[in-house]
Design a protein around this motif. Structure first.
Motif, PDB file in Angstrom:
ATOM      1  N   ILE A 221       0.864  -1.188   0.000  1.00 32.37           N
ATOM      2  CA  ILE A 221       0.000   0.000   0.000  1.00 32.37           C
ATOM      3  C   ILE A 221       0.892   1.227   0.000  1.00 32.37           C
ATOM      4  O   ILE A 221       1.913   1.259   0.703  1.00 32.37           O
ATOM      5  N   VAL A 222       0.522   2.232  -0.784  1.00 30.75           N
ATOM      6  CA  VAL A 222       1.247   3.504  -0.753  1.00 30.75           C
ATOM      7  C   VAL A 222       0.233   4.641  -0.672  1.00 30.75           C
ATOM      8  O   VAL A 222      -0.717   4.698  -1.460  1.00 30.75           O
ATOM      9  N   ILE A 223       0.438   5.522   0.285  1.00 31.40           N
ATOM     10  CA  ILE A 223      -0.365   6.739   0.431  1.00 31.40           C
ATOM     11  C   ILE A 223       0.372   7.835  -0.332  1.00 31.40           C
ATOM     12  O   ILE A 223       1.503   8.185   0.023  1.00 31.40           O
ATOM     13  N   ALA A 224      -0.235   8.348  -1.399  1.00 33.44           N
ATOM     14  CA  ALA A 224       0.507   9.255  -2.284  1.00 33.44           C
ATOM     15  C   ALA A 224      -0.350  10.434  -2.729  1.00 33.44           C
ATOM     16  O   ALA A 224      -1.566  10.308  -2.880  1.00 33.44           O
ATOM     17  N   GLY A 225       0.307  11.561  -2.960  1.00 25.49           N
ATOM     18  CA  GLY A 225      -0.410  12.732  -3.448  1.00 25.49           C
ATOM     19  C   GLY A 225       0.446  13.969  -3.392  1.00 25.49           C
ATOM     20  O   GLY A 225       1.680  13.901  -3.416  1.00 25.49           O
ATOM     21  N   GLY A 226      -0.208  15.110  -3.291  1.00 23.35           N
ATOM     22  CA  GLY A 226       0.502  16.380  -3.261  1.00 23.35           C
ATOM     23  C   GLY A 226      -0.142  17.341  -2.284  1.00 23.35           C
ATOM     24  O   GLY A 226      -1.342  17.246  -2.009  1.00 23.35           O
ATOM     25  N   ALA A 227       0.660  18.263  -1.747  1.00 21.73           N
ATOM     26  CA  ALA A 227       0.154  19.264  -0.808  1.00 21.73           C
ATOM     27  C   ALA A 227       0.907  20.575  -1.017  1.00 21.73           C
ATOM     28  O   ALA A 227       2.121  20.574  -1.199  1.00 21.73           O
ATOM     29  N   GLU A 228       0.166  21.669  -0.966  1.00 25.02           N
ATOM     30  CA  GLU A 228       0.782  22.977  -1.167  1.00 25.02           C
ATOM     31  C   GLU A 228       0.009  24.027  -0.384  1.00 25.02           C
ATOM     32  O   GLU A 228      -1.230  23.998  -0.335  1.00 25.02           O
ATOM     33  N   ALA A 229       0.731  24.945   0.246  1.00 24.42           N
ATOM     34  CA  ALA A 229       0.125  26.074   0.947  1.00 24.42           C
ATOM     35  C   ALA A 229       1.064  27.267   0.800  1.00 24.42           C
ATOM     36  O   ALA A 229       1.697  27.705   1.745  1.00 24.42           O
ATOM     37  N   ALA A 230       1.145  27.765  -0.423  1.00 20.47           N
ATOM     38  CA  ALA A 230       2.110  28.824  -0.736  1.00 20.47           C
ATOM     39  C   ALA A 230       1.444  30.152  -1.063  1.00 20.47           C
ATOM     40  O   ALA A 230       2.053  31.021  -1.688  1.00 20.47           O
ATOM     41  N   SER A 231       0.202  30.342  -0.614  1.00 20.53           N
ATOM     42  CA  SER A 231      -0.480  31.612  -0.870  1.00 20.53           C
ATOM     43  C   SER A 231      -0.061  32.624   0.197  1.00 20.53           C
ATOM     44  O   SER A 231      -0.871  33.088   1.010  1.00 20.53           O
ATOM     45  N   THR A 232       1.208  32.958   0.191  1.00 22.18           N
ATOM     46  CA  THR A 232       1.782  33.880   1.174  1.00 22.18           C
ATOM     47  C   THR A 232       2.195  35.176   0.474  1.00 22.18           C
ATOM     48  O   THR A 232       2.390  35.190  -0.752  1.00 22.18           O
TER      49      THR A 232
ATOM     50  N   LEU B 282       5.009  36.873   0.214  1.00 21.63           N
ATOM     51  CA  LEU B 282       6.259  36.822  -0.546  1.00 21.63           C
ATOM     52  C   LEU B 282       6.102  35.996  -1.825  1.00 21.63           C
ATOM     53  O   LEU B 282       6.556  36.396  -2.902  1.00 21.63           O
ATOM     54  N   THR B 283       5.459  34.839  -1.710  1.00 17.50           N
ATOM     55  CA  THR B 283       5.302  33.971  -2.874  1.00 17.50           C
ATOM     56  C   THR B 283       4.388  34.596  -3.915  1.00 17.50           C
ATOM     57  O   THR B 283       4.662  34.537  -5.120  1.00 17.50           O
ATOM     58  N   VAL B 284       3.300  35.194  -3.455  1.00 21.47           N
ATOM     59  CA  VAL B 284       2.381  35.853  -4.396  1.00 21.47           C
ATOM     60  C   VAL B 284       3.096  36.998  -5.109  1.00 21.47           C
ATOM     61  O   VAL B 284       2.954  37.176  -6.332  1.00 21.47           O
TER      62      VAL B 284
ATOM     63  N   ASN C 107       5.458  39.221  -9.982  1.00 20.67           N
ATOM     64  CA  ASN C 107       6.555  39.876 -10.688  1.00 20.67           C
ATOM     65  C   ASN C 107       7.109  39.017 -11.819  1.00 20.67           C
ATOM     66  O   ASN C 107       7.706  39.546 -12.766  1.00 20.67           O
ATOM     67  N   LEU C 108       6.894  37.710 -11.721  1.00 15.10           N
ATOM     68  CA  LEU C 108       7.278  36.811 -12.797  1.00 15.10           C
ATOM     69  C   LEU C 108       6.329  36.925 -13.982  1.00 15.10           C
ATOM     70  O   LEU C 108       6.639  36.467 -15.083  1.00 15.10           O
ATOM     71  N   GLY C 109       5.177  37.562 -13.746  1.00 17.21           N
ATOM     72  CA  GLY C 109       4.171  37.699 -14.791  1.00 17.21           C
ATOM     73  C   GLY C 109       3.279  36.488 -14.923  1.00 17.21           C
ATOM     74  O   GLY C 109       2.626  36.297 -15.949  1.00 17.21           O
ATOM     75  N   ALA C 110       3.248  35.642 -13.867  1.00 13.55           N
ATOM     76  CA  ALA C 110       2.502  34.390 -13.953  1.00 13.55           C
ATOM     77  C   ALA C 110       1.057  34.500 -13.483  1.00 13.55           C
ATOM     78  O   ALA C 110       0.234  33.646 -13.819  1.00 13.55           O
ATOM     79  N   LEU C 111       0.729  35.556 -12.705  1.00 20.15           N
ATOM     80  CA  LEU C 111      -0.606  35.650 -12.119  1.00 20.15           C
ATOM     81  C   LEU C 111      -1.554  36.491 -12.964  1.00 20.15           C
ATOM     82  O   LEU C 111      -1.156  37.463 -13.603  1.00 20.15           O
ATOM     83  N   SER C 112      -2.818  36.101 -12.942  1.00 19.25           N
ATOM     84  CA  SER C 112      -3.845  36.893 -13.607  1.00 19.25           C
ATOM     85  C   SER C 112      -3.994  38.245 -12.917  1.00 19.25           C
ATOM     86  O   SER C 112      -3.908  38.335 -11.692  1.00 19.25           O
TER      87      SER C 112
ATOM     88  N   GLY D  51      -2.921  34.644 -17.037  1.00 21.08           N
ATOM     89  CA  GLY D  51      -2.178  34.089 -15.911  1.00 21.08           C
ATOM     90  C   GLY D  51      -3.052  33.229 -15.029  1.00 21.08           C
ATOM     91  O   GLY D  51      -4.256  33.122 -15.239  1.00 21.08           O
ATOM     92  N   PHE D  52      -2.436  32.608 -14.028  1.00 18.05           N
ATOM     93  CA  PHE D  52      -3.200  31.710 -13.169  1.00 18.05           C
ATOM     94  C   PHE D  52      -3.578  32.393 -11.855  1.00 18.05           C
ATOM     95  O   PHE D  52      -3.192  33.524 -11.578  1.00 18.05           O
ATOM     96  N   VAL D  53      -4.356  31.672 -11.042  1.00 16.87           N
ATOM     97  CA  VAL D  53      -4.817  32.177  -9.750  1.00 16.87           C
ATOM     98  C   VAL D  53      -4.228  31.292  -8.658  1.00 16.87           C
ATOM     99  O   VAL D  53      -4.314  30.068  -8.728  1.00 16.87           O
ATOM    100  N   MET D  54      -3.644  31.894  -7.637  1.00 14.73           N
ATOM    101  CA  MET D  54      -3.041  31.136  -6.542  1.00 14.73           C
ATOM    102  C   MET D  54      -4.107  30.367  -5.766  1.00 14.73           C
ATOM    103  O   MET D  54      -5.231  30.836  -5.598  1.00 14.73           O
ATOM    104  N   ALA D  55      -3.735  29.190  -5.285  1.00 14.15           N
ATOM    105  CA  ALA D  55      -4.629  28.369  -4.478  1.00 14.15           C
ATOM    106  C   ALA D  55      -3.797  27.494  -3.562  1.00 14.15           C
ATOM    107  O   ALA D  55      -2.562  27.490  -3.633  1.00 14.15           O
ATOM    108  N   GLU D  56      -4.456  26.747  -2.692  1.00 15.01           N
ATOM    109  CA  GLU D  56      -3.755  25.844  -1.788  1.00 15.01           C
ATOM    110  C   GLU D  56      -4.638  24.641  -1.495  1.00 15.01           C
ATOM    111  O   GLU D  56      -5.857  24.676  -1.716  1.00 15.01           O
ATOM    112  N   GLY D  57      -4.017  23.571  -1.031  1.00 13.11           N
ATOM    113  CA  GLY D  57      -4.787  22.383  -0.707  1.00 13.11           C
ATOM    114  C   GLY D  57      -3.942  21.135  -0.834  1.00 13.11           C
ATOM    115  O   GLY D  57      -2.717  21.197  -0.975  1.00 13.11           O
ATOM    116  N   ALA D  58      -4.608  19.982  -0.789  1.00 13.85           N
ATOM    117  CA  ALA D  58      -3.916  18.699  -0.913  1.00 13.85           C
ATOM    118  C   ALA D  58      -4.854  17.686  -1.538  1.00 13.85           C
ATOM    119  O   ALA D  58      -6.070  17.777  -1.406  1.00 13.85           O
TER     120      ALA D  58
END
Length: 252
Positions: free
Chosen positions: A131-142, A144-146, A151-156, A175-182
């Motif tokens: 059995i493997v528990i696998a996935g992704g998690a991100e919480a970078a809506s801070t 500095l990161t935003v 400034n990279l020109g990546a956000l809408s 551009g994209f919209v920042m989000a977070e979750g898992a």
């Protein structure tokens, strides 16, 4: 940041888990409940954990750096390092679920979750895990990161129409919209699931990955890397392109 239900994490653990790790633990519990599994049901040494994250505990970095600058070195949290490392989500899931097999993180930017699932497949097919528990998690809506993504020109910049800001396949996208979750899955070999009377939700038929070695952030203009990865996945699955009914794309 909006609140979410941290009840299963436990109040005593919240102070030592970055938000991205909290997300991973909650999602892992939900995945195991959906799979009808708990620690009492398995040989813990045969259960692995792979959680991908592009940024890790970036909120912890920012908060502790601010404390360092304003209050001095002695104010920095003693749990800063274990909170911010990218593998802390995988480690916390392993602790929470009593999984004693391989536990590690992968980091391939926006593909981190998908890479984790591919790594989980390898652990199963090699016989290292049942059995493997696998996935992704991100919480970078801070802040500095935003700011960096902006400034990279990546956000809408469609601030006047927030509901219409995320439009990845529109000719007018900006551009994209920042989000977070898992998102977390429970993977096991088909015969293992059948032996415990579980009908799988899906079959992971094949995986493929590639690098186009073109640019630090922009994809190859002809999609060379994507084509190579898709061909590898089809070959691994023993399928032809005509067998594919749905494509879920990276959408910025």
């Amino acid at each position: 940041m909006p609140a979410f239900d941290t009840g299963v994490v436990g109040r005593r653990n919240l102070c030592r888990l970055d938000r991205f790790a909290q997300f991973a633990v909650v999602a892992a519990y939900e995945a195991l409940a959906d799979a009808g599994l708990c620690a009492a049901d398995w040989d813990a040494t045969r259960v692995g954990v792979v959680i991908g994250s592009g940024m890790g505990g970036v909120a912890t970095w920012e908060a502790q750096h601010a404390r360092f600058l304003t209050q001095g070195p002695q104010s920095v949290s003693s749990v800063m390092i274990p909170k911010l490392t990218p593998n802390s989500a995988a480690g916390e899931v392993a602790l929470a679920c009593k999984a004693r097999g391989p536990s590690f993180a992968v980091s391939t930017a926006c593909a981190s979750g998908a890479t984790a699932v591919a790594a989980a497949k390898d652990l199963l097919t090699s016989g290292q895990c049942d059995i493997v528990i696998a996935g992704g998690a991100e919480a970078a809506s801070t802040p500095l990161t935003v700011a960096a993504f902006s400034n990279l020109g990546a956000l809408s910049r469609r601030c006047a129409e927030p509901a219409a800001a995320s439009r990845p396949f529109d000719s007018d996208r900006d551009g994209f919209v920042m989000a977070e979750g898992a998102a977390v899955l429970v993977l096991e070999r088909a015969e293992h699931a059948a032996a415990r009377g579980r009908r799988p939700r899906a079959l992971l038929a094949g995986c493929g990955s590639a690098s186009d070695a073109h640019h630090p952030t922009a994809p190859h203009p002809e999609g060379a890397g994507a084509q190579q990865a898709i061909r590898a996945a089809l070959l691994d699955a023993g399928l032809a392109s005509g067998d594919v009914d749905h494509v879920n794309a990276h959408g910025p």
